[in-house]
Design an enzyme around this catalytic site. Structure first.
Site, short mmCIF file in Angstrom:
data_model
loop_
_atom_site.label_atom_id
_atom_site.label_comp_id
_atom_site.label_asym_id
_atom_site.label_seq_id
_atom_site.Cartn_x
_atom_site.Cartn_y
_atom_site.Cartn_z
N GLU A 41 0.72 -1.65 0.05
CA GLU A 41 -0.06 0.19 -0.28
C GLU A 41 0.81 1.20 -0.03
O GLU A 41 0.35 1.90 -0.94
CB GLU A 41 -0.90 -0.44 0.72
CG GLU A 41 -1.78 -0.90 1.19
CD GLU A 41 -2.60 -0.81 -0.40
OE1 GLU A 41 -2.93 0.52 -0.59
OE2 GLU A 41 -3.42 -1.99 -0.88
N CYS A 196 -11.42 1.84 -15.86
CA CYS A 196 -12.25 3.17 -15.71
C CYS A 196 -11.08 3.73 -15.91
O CYS A 196 -10.70 4.28 -14.72
CB CYS A 196 -13.14 3.08 -14.34
SG CYS A 196 -13.87 4.63 -14.07
N CYS A 203 -15.90 1.82 -21.49
CA CYS A 203 -17.39 1.86 -20.74
C CYS A 203 -18.11 0.44 -21.07
O CYS A 203 -19.23 -0.09 -20.61
CB CYS A 203 -18.43 3.02 -20.96
SG CYS A 203 -17.80 4.33 -19.72
N CYS A 206 -17.25 -2.49 -19.42
CA CYS A 206 -17.41 -2.23 -18.04
C CYS A 206 -18.65 -2.55 -17.22
O CYS A 206 -19.41 -2.69 -17.28
CB CYS A 206 -17.22 -0.92 -18.00
SG CYS A 206 -17.05 -0.14 -15.75
N CYS A 212 -23.24 2.82 -13.66
CA CYS A 212 -23.16 3.62 -13.92
C CYS A 212 -23.69 5.19 -14.06
O CYS A 212 -23.87 5.30 -15.42
CB CYS A 212 -21.61 3.52 -14.43
SG CYS A 212 -20.56 5.40 -14.60
S1 SF4 Z 1 -19.18 2.93 -17.20
FE1 SF4 Z 1 -18.19 4.39 -16.02
S2 SF4 Z 1 -17.64 2.62 -14.52
FE2 SF4 Z 1 -16.98 1.65 -15.64
S3 SF4 Z 1 -15.42 2.68 -17.23
FE3 SF4 Z 1 -17.03 3.93 -18.16
S4 SF4 Z 1 -16.79 5.76 -16.60
FE4 SF4 Z 1 -15.99 3.90 -15.86
#
Ligand code: SF4
Length: 360
Positions: A41, A196, A203, A206, A212
């Site tokens: 960390e 992200c 997106c 994702c 989102c």
């Molecule tokens: S959908 Fe939202 S959380 Fe996913 S990559 Fe795109 S901006 Fe990021």
């Protein structure tokens, strides 16, 4: 209820994605040892995984336990940290290890309050170690988690404003699933690093897309904006590379605060003009030599080079000089002549290490 305050239910989407696509091969994912997790960390603060990886292995080999790190000389710790930047982290890590050994029986303290009392351990770092090492339900908010939650909740404005900070911690705590904080914390870190990303988030691939708030809004999903790196101010320095007849090199320990804090470096003649004005350079060198009680003769000035820090760029040239001196051998002095081999064992800034490695 404001959008940002709604429960988004991210864990049920994130955890399956993490099982299939997480970076399980990272070495700190193979352990639940409190020392190794804390070390990871600390190394990862303001540092990318690929940069931190070789340091993690080397550091663990050199200092395999709290006790080894606590009892090591600070110079040995700084030498292992050399090139990683943000050297206050190394000094803090050394002090933190001493506190863990002296005050906590050689174990990372098991409460947030005691963990956050360690130097260099903030709320997110403490939470990450407590969740992973001890299985506690602790939410993190490192840079990756912060970016994911900021976008998923559709926040706007400065992500580190106190208002957004409060909102983000509230969301982070609400989203972190009971009994699975360790996996969830890894998952949101990986999502931020892999999909992200700060620029051009992916997106379409994702798992959070359906929940989102930023996904459907091209402008929104580029938020929060990273600082404009091209706008970094410049600073200038002339670094004095002075060697005596025996090839020993003059080094100076940097003050603890400021750039390269606590590391050994070449003495710096901080003046923009001396890079271009040779007569001024001679005067500055003479003044410096008189101030530190040395006899120095300029030999040559190298080309201007640049080293980039997070908040500014440093333009510097190396002024080669011969050094006549019997003194500056007092081991307690912050200005000291070193044999080259011994100098390379010290904590050195990476440009200085590269420079010394090229000397005969
Ligand atoms: S959908 Fe939202 S959380 Fe996913 S990559 Fe795109 S901006 Fe990021």
């Amino acid at each position: 209820m404001a959008l940002a305050e709604e429960r988004l239910g991210l864990a049920q989407l994130l955890l399956p994605w993490y099982r299939d696509h997480g970076r399980h091969e990272l070495p700190w994912r193979q352990t639940r040892d409190d020392y190794a997790l804390w070390l990871a960390e600390v190394l990862l603060q303001q540092t990318q995984v690929r940069t931190a990886l070789p340091y993690y292995g080397r550091f663990l080999s050199a200092f395999p336990s709290w006790q080894d790190l606590a009892s090591a000389p600070l110079d040995a710790v700084l030498a292992q940290w050399s090139g990683l930047g943000y050297y206050a982290r190394a000094r803090n890590a050394h002090r933190a290890a001493q506190m863990v050994v002296q005050e906590h029986g050689g174990r990372f303290p098991p409460t947030m309050a005691a963990a956050m009392a360690l130097p260099g351990v903030g709320r997110s770092t403490a939470a990450a170690v407590l969740a992973s090492a001890y299985g506690q339900d602790q939410a993190i908010l490192d840079a990756n988690a912060r970016r994911v939650l900021f976008r998923a909740a559709g926040l706007i404005g400065e992500p580190r404003s106190s208002t957004n900070d409060r909102k983000l911690w509230r969301i982070a705590e609400a989203e972190t699933p009971a009994g699975a904080a360790h996996d969830y914390n890894q998952a949101i870190q990986d999502l931020g690093a892999v999909l992200c990303r700060a620029a051009r988030p992916d997106c379409p691939n994702c798992p959070l897309q359906s929940r989102c708030r930023a996904a459907a809004l091209p402008k929104r999903r580029e938020l929060p904006r990273e600082g404009d790196r091209s706008a970094r101010p410049r600073r200038y320095a002339t670094l004095l590379l002075a060697r005596d007849d025996g090839g020993r090199v003059l080094l100076q320990r940097r003050p603890e605060r400021g750039i390269w804090g606590g590391l050994w470096s070449l003495p710096s003649l901080d003046d923009e003009q001396i890079l271009v004005d040779s007569s001024l350079r001679a005067q500055v060198l003479e003044r410096y030599a008189a101030a530190v009680g040395l006899v120095l003769h300029e030999q040559s000035l190298g080309p201007v080079q640049r080293h980039t820090f997070s908040h500014f760029s440093l333009e510097y040239a190396v002024l080669h000089a011969s050094l006549r001196v019997q003194a500056v051998a007092d081991k307690g002095s912050p200005l000291l002549c070193w044999d080259l081999a011994a100098a390379l064992q010290l904590g050195l800034p990476s440009p200085i290490r590269r420079l010394l490695e090229q000397l005969d």
